[in-house]
Structures are given as C-alpha cells and as structure tokens.
Design a protein around this motif. Structure first.
Motif, mmCIF file in Angstrom:
data_model
loop_
_atom_site.group_PDB
_atom_site.id
_atom_site.type_symbol
_atom_site.label_atom_id
_atom_site.label_comp_id
_atom_site.label_asym_id
_atom_site.label_seq_id
_atom_site.Cartn_x
_atom_site.Cartn_y
_atom_site.Cartn_z
ATOM 1 N N SER A 7 0.841 -1.202 0.000
ATOM 2 C CA SER A 7 0.000 0.000 0.000
ATOM 3 C C SER A 7 0.881 1.259 0.000
ATOM 4 O O SER A 7 0.547 2.260 -0.628
ATOM 5 C CB SER A 7 -0.971 -0.006 1.172
ATOM 6 O OG SER A 7 -0.258 -0.269 2.346
ATOM 7 N N ASP A 8 2.058 1.180 0.669
ATOM 8 C CA ASP A 8 2.965 2.337 0.653
ATOM 9 C C ASP A 8 3.501 2.597 -0.754
ATOM 10 O O ASP A 8 3.606 3.737 -1.201
ATOM 11 C CB ASP A 8 4.181 2.084 1.567
ATOM 12 C CG ASP A 8 3.807 2.251 3.026
ATOM 13 O OD1 ASP A 8 2.651 2.633 3.293
ATOM 14 O OD2 ASP A 8 4.668 1.985 3.884
ATOM 15 N N GLY A 9 3.840 1.508 -1.447
ATOM 16 C CA GLY A 9 4.367 1.632 -2.817
ATOM 17 C C GLY A 9 3.331 2.267 -3.729
ATOM 18 O O GLY A 9 3.642 3.167 -4.521
ATOM 19 N N ALA A 10 2.073 1.811 -3.608
ATOM 20 C CA ALA A 10 1.005 2.369 -4.447
ATOM 21 C C ALA A 10 0.791 3.843 -4.118
ATOM 22 O O ALA A 10 0.620 4.681 -5.017
ATOM 23 C CB ALA A 10 -0.289 1.587 -4.229
ATOM 24 N N ALA A 11 0.841 4.166 -2.809
ATOM 25 C CA ALA A 11 0.636 5.566 -2.405
ATOM 26 C C ALA A 11 1.726 6.451 -3.016
ATOM 27 O O ALA A 11 1.447 7.564 -3.480
ATOM 28 C CB ALA A 11 0.657 5.676 -0.881
ATOM 29 N N THR A 12 2.962 5.938 -3.045
ATOM 30 C CA THR A 12 4.055 6.734 -3.631
ATOM 31 C C THR A 12 3.797 6.980 -5.113
ATOM 32 O O THR A 12 4.014 8.079 -5.622
ATOM 33 C CB THR A 12 5.414 6.010 -3.437
ATOM 34 O OG1 THR A 12 5.534 5.663 -2.061
ATOM 35 C CG2 THR A 12 6.576 6.880 -3.835
ATOM 36 N N LEU A 13 3.297 5.941 -5.813
ATOM 37 C CA LEU A 13 2.990 6.125 -7.235
ATOM 38 C C LEU A 13 1.937 7.222 -7.413
ATOM 39 O O LEU A 13 2.033 8.055 -8.319
ATOM 40 C CB LEU A 13 2.491 4.807 -7.853
ATOM 41 C CG LEU A 13 3.519 3.668 -7.915
ATOM 42 C CD1 LEU A 13 2.850 2.361 -8.350
ATOM 43 C CD2 LEU A 13 4.647 4.011 -8.879
ATOM 44 N N GLY A 14 0.940 7.225 -6.521
ATOM 45 C CA GLY A 14 -0.108 8.255 -6.587
ATOM 46 C C GLY A 14 0.455 9.640 -6.299
ATOM 47 O O GLY A 14 0.167 10.608 -6.998
ATOM 48 N N LEU A 15 1.305 9.718 -5.273
ATOM 49 C CA LEU A 15 1.883 11.013 -4.902
ATOM 50 C C LEU A 15 2.683 11.620 -6.043
ATOM 51 O O LEU A 15 2.697 12.825 -6.240
ATOM 52 C CB LEU A 15 2.788 10.849 -3.673
ATOM 53 C CG LEU A 15 2.072 10.717 -2.335
ATOM 54 C CD1 LEU A 15 3.053 10.328 -1.240
ATOM 55 C CD2 LEU A 15 1.386 12.037 -1.977
ATOM 56 N N TYR A 16 3.354 10.746 -6.808
ATOM 57 C CA TYR A 16 4.231 11.254 -7.879
ATOM 58 C C TYR A 16 3.531 11.328 -9.240
ATOM 59 O O TYR A 16 4.193 11.498 -10.252
ATOM 60 C CB TYR A 16 5.506 10.409 -7.963
ATOM 61 C CG TYR A 16 6.517 10.795 -6.899
ATOM 62 C CD1 TYR A 16 7.452 11.802 -7.126
ATOM 63 C CD2 TYR A 16 6.507 10.182 -5.654
ATOM 64 C CE1 TYR A 16 8.364 12.165 -6.148
ATOM 65 C CE2 TYR A 16 7.408 10.545 -4.664
ATOM 66 C CZ TYR A 16 8.335 11.540 -4.917
ATOM 67 O OH TYR A 16 9.237 11.916 -3.944
ATOM 68 N N GLY A 17 2.200 11.164 -9.266
ATOM 69 C CA GLY A 17 1.529 11.484 -10.537
ATOM 70 C C GLY A 17 0.601 10.442 -11.119
ATOM 71 O O GLY A 17 -0.059 10.722 -12.129
ATOM 72 N N ALA A 18 0.524 9.229 -10.538
ATOM 73 C CA ALA A 18 -0.384 8.229 -11.123
ATOM 74 C C ALA A 18 -1.832 8.535 -10.741
ATOM 75 O O ALA A 18 -2.114 8.852 -9.589
ATOM 76 C CB ALA A 18 0.001 6.835 -10.640
ATOM 77 N N ASP A 19 -2.746 8.427 -11.706
ATOM 78 C CA ASP A 19 -4.180 8.563 -11.420
ATOM 79 C C ASP A 19 -4.757 7.229 -10.995
ATOM 80 O O ASP A 19 -5.835 7.163 -10.408
ATOM 81 C CB ASP A 19 -4.932 9.009 -12.685
ATOM 82 C CG ASP A 19 -4.485 10.375 -13.163
ATOM 83 O OD1 ASP A 19 -4.364 11.267 -12.306
ATOM 84 O OD2 ASP A 19 -4.254 10.538 -14.378
ATOM 85 N N HIS A 20 -4.063 6.154 -11.344
ATOM 86 C CA HIS A 20 -4.624 4.818 -11.220
ATOM 87 C C HIS A 20 -3.454 3.841 -11.195
ATOM 88 O O HIS A 20 -2.465 4.059 -11.899
ATOM 89 C CB HIS A 20 -5.517 4.610 -12.457
ATOM 90 C CG HIS A 20 -6.027 3.229 -12.663
ATOM 91 N ND1 HIS A 20 -5.938 2.587 -13.874
ATOM 92 C CD2 HIS A 20 -6.657 2.359 -11.845
ATOM 93 C CE1 HIS A 20 -6.495 1.390 -13.781
ATOM 94 N NE2 HIS A 20 -6.933 1.230 -12.561
ATOM 95 N N VAL A 21 -3.547 2.837 -10.350
ATOM 96 C CA VAL A 21 -2.496 1.811 -10.325
ATOM 97 C C VAL A 21 -3.142 0.487 -10.731
ATOM 98 O O VAL A 21 -4.147 0.076 -10.142
ATOM 99 C CB VAL A 21 -1.860 1.682 -8.922
ATOM 100 C CG1 VAL A 21 -0.836 0.547 -8.886
ATOM 101 C CG2 VAL A 21 -1.192 2.993 -8.512
ATOM 102 N N LEU A 22 -2.591 -0.139 -11.740
ATOM 103 C CA LEU A 22 -3.107 -1.427 -12.212
ATOM 104 C C LEU A 22 -2.075 -2.495 -11.861
ATOM 105 O O LEU A 22 -0.928 -2.422 -12.304
ATOM 106 C CB LEU A 22 -3.312 -1.375 -13.736
ATOM 107 C CG LEU A 22 -3.714 -2.670 -14.422
ATOM 108 C CD1 LEU A 22 -5.096 -3.137 -13.942
ATOM 109 C CD2 LEU A 22 -3.722 -2.496 -15.939
ATOM 110 N N VAL A 23 -2.494 -3.459 -11.043
ATOM 111 C CA VAL A 23 -1.563 -4.515 -10.633
ATOM 112 C C VAL A 23 -1.944 -5.797 -11.367
ATOM 113 O O VAL A 23 -3.068 -6.286 -11.232
ATOM 114 C CB VAL A 23 -1.625 -4.749 -9.107
ATOM 115 C CG1 VAL A 23 -0.598 -5.789 -8.681
ATOM 116 C CG2 VAL A 23 -1.394 -3.448 -8.351
ATOM 117 N N LEU A 24 -0.997 -6.318 -12.141
ATOM 118 C CA LEU A 24 -1.219 -7.594 -12.827
ATOM 119 C C LEU A 24 -0.520 -8.647 -11.977
ATOM 120 O O LEU A 24 0.706 -8.674 -11.909
ATOM 121 C CB LEU A 24 -0.619 -7.550 -14.236
ATOM 122 C CG LEU A 24 -1.062 -6.363 -15.108
ATOM 123 C CD1 LEU A 24 -0.302 -6.339 -16.423
ATOM 124 C CD2 LEU A 24 -2.577 -6.439 -15.370
ATOM 125 N N SER A 25 -1.301 -9.460 -11.285
ATOM 126 C CA SER A 25 -0.657 -10.365 -10.327
ATOM 127 C C SER A 25 -0.773 -11.827 -10.766
ATOM 128 O O SER A 25 -1.762 -12.253 -11.386
ATOM 129 C CB SER A 25 -1.242 -10.162 -8.927
ATOM 130 O OG SER A 25 -2.539 -10.669 -8.861
#
Ligand code: FAD
Length: 328
Positions: free
Chosen positions: A49-67
């Motif tokens: 969740s921290d990694g995703a939050a960092t992506l959001g903070l630096y400009g991502a509107d949406h995070v898509l995780v292919l797991s």
C-alpha cells in the motif's frame, strides 16, 4: 478503439518505486495532460500500500496490478507477456518503460507481441496530433533524431534523467486495481530460483549528484583506488570508461556511456578519460564537467566546463587532500 491513457511500467527496488519510475510518472503526466487521458502505473507482480501511495503522490491517477505467482520475481518473458495482454485488452495510447536493464529487455518483447512501434532510448517525448514523438540520440549523442510512432498503441523507452520527478503532492489514496492472471496464463518457461541483492553501501551512479570516473589514463587497475578515494570524500559515485571495464579493472555496473549508464549529475569528474563519443553519450548532459587529462588536445576538453591539464596520479591525490582538509 485505442484510448487516450498513458501507461507507465513501474519498477520497484526494495519495495519502493525506482527513481526512473518516478521520472516516468512525470513523463506520463506530461503526455496525459496533452492527450486528455489519465496516467496508469502498471505493476507486474505485487505492490504494497505504501508503494502504491508513492505512485499516486508522484503522478499516477490509477495503479493497475497484474498479479500472478510467476511475476513475484523478474523474468522478462513473463512480465512482457502480462503487459502485452493488458495493453491489448485495455488499449492505452502509450506505454512508457524506463531504460533500465529490465525495461530494455521487456519493451521490445511487448512491442513485438503487439506489432507496435517502439521508440528506444528517448531523451524527450511529446504528444501531438494523436502521435507519439520522441527524441532519440544517435551516433553517441552527436545527432538527435526526432521520430514518430504514427500507429497506436505506441511504446517508448525513456533514458534516465530525461524528466524530473514531480513534487510528491499527488493523490496518496490512488485507486489500486488488481487483476489476477489465470493460472497457466503465462509462458513460465524460465523459473527464477533466487535473486541476490548486492549490498555495497556505494552511491549508485544513477542517483549521484557527483560522479568521479576513471579511464585508461590511470595506467593500472590499482590506481582506480585514487578515484574511489576522491569519490568517498565528496560522497560521490564511482564511474568508469569502457576501456577499463573491458580490461577488468572495475565491474560493468560502473560503466558510463553508450553501452553503459546514462548519467546527469551536477558534477562529473573525468579522470584520464579521452572523451570518445561513446563515453560522452552517457555523461554529456552533466551540469558541470571537470576533465583531468595530461593531453591538452584530448577531446574531453572540448566538452569540459573546467579542465585540468596534468597527471591524474598527481592531481587526484591533491584534490582528495584538499577536499578532505575542507571537510575537517
Ligand atoms: P583512452 O581513449 O585510451 O584515453 C585515455 C586518456 O587518458 C587519454 O586521453 C590520455 O591522454 C589520458 N592519459 C593518459 N595518461 C594520463 C595521465 N597520467 N594523466 C592524465 N591523463 C592521462 N566507451 C565508454 O567509455 N563507454 C561506453 O559505453 C562505450 N561504448 C562503446 C560502444 C561501442 C559500440 C564502441 C565501438 C565503443 C564504445 N566505447 C565506450 C569505447 C570508446 O570508444 C573508447 O574506446 C573508450 O571510451 C576509451 O576509454 P578511455 O578514455 O578510458 O581510454
């Protein structure tokens, strides 16, 4: 129909997005503001969740995780397969990858699977009239070619330091969407058994504000310690020309240049390096270049901000002693 979204492939190092990933987010934001789409950071594997939050903070509107269990460790074929399948289904306009070892391996595989156009090693990128346009250095950076991919989706591999990361004031609560890939949905022809992370305590070339690089002018491999000593006093990273990497004096990870790393530090100190175009290709965008060479005609002096004509074996210890004295 292909949409307007810009995707970036997010890479992680010790659970944090790599510096190049933050630069890709800035590039993605720039393109998305022009295309009218949104920025999706695609993670192949898993994200905290921290990694995703960092992506959001630096400009991502949406995070898509292919797991998928096979994506927990890096294998270019499986990661490329997952990315290509997602691009095919969701149809973003652009997919950006970093010019890291992984990015350079995954990007052409994805492009080949999709039959899509790929701009390799871009230093600048733009979106005009539904077209992805990139600036690609050729002939060791002496020529800058502007290229376009006219059919979408388009792929581009961005060199490090082409974009400055945005300030982290984006959305930490970015939407994270996880797509679980079906068992057997990946080729899984290669199984990664173990990943060993090297713990050197050294400053990484890619992250350094100051780099001290050595070349063949050092004379012998033992003299590379003079480069290390100055780097240590300055808190700098150690670089090298290919000549001394090929000679086995230092490992490849230190190589700067066309077939090594591209760097853009505030200060680059070239010690006993002639300034061949292939070396300049990796460091010519440094803010300040200091060259130490005993040949006043050495090509590196044409690019250098400051030049010291002298013997590296004398100049380097003198610089190290002077900086040490200032620091104490
Ligand atoms: P040299 O060219 O031998 O220069 C040594 C310099 O040290 C000379 O200028 C000399 O005057 C000076 N010198 C000698 N003694 C002293 C002294 N006592 N004190 C001070 N100065 C001294 N190279 C890279 O670096 N990175 C790359 O990524 C890269 N990729 C390449 C890709 C291709 C396809 C090819 C063909 C080549 C590539 N090269 C690369 C190699 C490149 O062309 C040069 O051969 C290499 O950069 C030369 O390294 P150098 O400057 O250390 O050595």
């Amino acid at each position: 129909m292909v949409g307007r979204d810009i995707w970036i492939w997010a890479e992680f190092c010790r659970n944090e997005p790599s510096p190049l990933t933050l630069e890709l987010l800035a590039a993605g934001r720039f393109l998305a503001d022009r295309s009218g789409g949104r920025v999706t950071a695609v993670v192949t594997g898993e994200v905290s969740s921290d990694g995703a939050a960092t992506l959001g903070l630096y400009g991502a509107d949406h995070v898509l995780v292919l797991s998928h269990p096979a994506l927990a460790r890096f294998s270019d074929e499986d990661h490329a397969h997952a990315l290509a399948a997602a691009v095919k289904t969701r149809k973003p306009a652009v997919l950006l990858l970093g010019a890291s070892i992984a990015g350079k391996s995954v990007a052409p595989r994805v492009a080949a699977k999709l039959g899509a156009g790929l701009l390799a090693e871009c230093t600048a990128i733009d979106w005009t009239a539904e077209t992805l346009r990139g600036v690609v250095p050729l002939y060791g950076g002496t020529v800058l070619a502007t290229k376009e991919v006219v059919a979408l989706p388009a792929l581009a591999v961005m060199r490090a330091k082409s974009f400055t990361p945005l300030s982290p004031d984006g959305n930490p609560d970015v939407t994270v969407e996880e797509v679980r890939l079906a068992p057997g949905g990946l080729p899984e022809r290669v199984k990664v058994i173990e990943v060993a992370v090297e713990e050197t305590g050294e400053v990484r070339l890619e992250d350094a504000d100051v780099i001290v690089s050595g070349g063949r002018g050092l004379g012998r491999s033992e003299h590379y310690k003079l480069v290390r000593e100055l780097a240590e006093v300055l808190g700098a990273a150690c670089g090298a020309s290919r000549a001394i990497v090929d000679a086995g004096w230092v490992p490849y990870k230190h190589q700067v240049g066309q077939t090594g790393k591209s760097v853009k530090p505030k200060v680059y100190i070239a010690c006993g390096i002639s300034g061949a175009v292939q070396h300049l290709a990796g460091m010519r965008n440094s803010d300040i270049i200091v060259a130490i060479n005993n040949d006043v005609e050495a090509p590196i002096f044409q690019l250098a901000t400051y030049g010291i004509v002298g013997d590296v074996l004398e100049v380097l210890p003198a610089l190290t002693a002077a900086f040490r004295k200032r620091a104490s």
